[in-house]
Design an enzyme around this catalytic site. Sequence first.
Site: not given
Length: 116
Positions: A41, A44
């Site tokens: 991600c 993230c």
Amino acid sequence: GCNVPNNPGPTVNVPAEAIQQVVGSVDDQNLVLVKFGAVWCGPCQEVDKELASLEPTLPEQVRVVKIDVNEQPEVASKFGIEGIPRMFLVRNGQVLADEVGYRSESELRNWVASYQ
């Protein structure tokens, strides 16, 4: 913008045992920032960079815990994770607030400071 978020409080009710699993003790008086993410991600990873520069400047009584949703899916589901990155502020076994999505270091700093 520099708007201070109005802190509506947490949107989830996390079971105490899930919090204990993450922070180690529900009697912890410290403020714990719990961040859920995953290696695949992008946002993230960006949040991790912000946390990396934020962490050394935080007061001793504030801790950061990172959890990979792929490695600990059962914890993620107990926290009601649907979108990542997702961050929670926890103290005394209670979720005080949560945020979804990318936050800059200054946003994170203000968020933590408003609960210290």
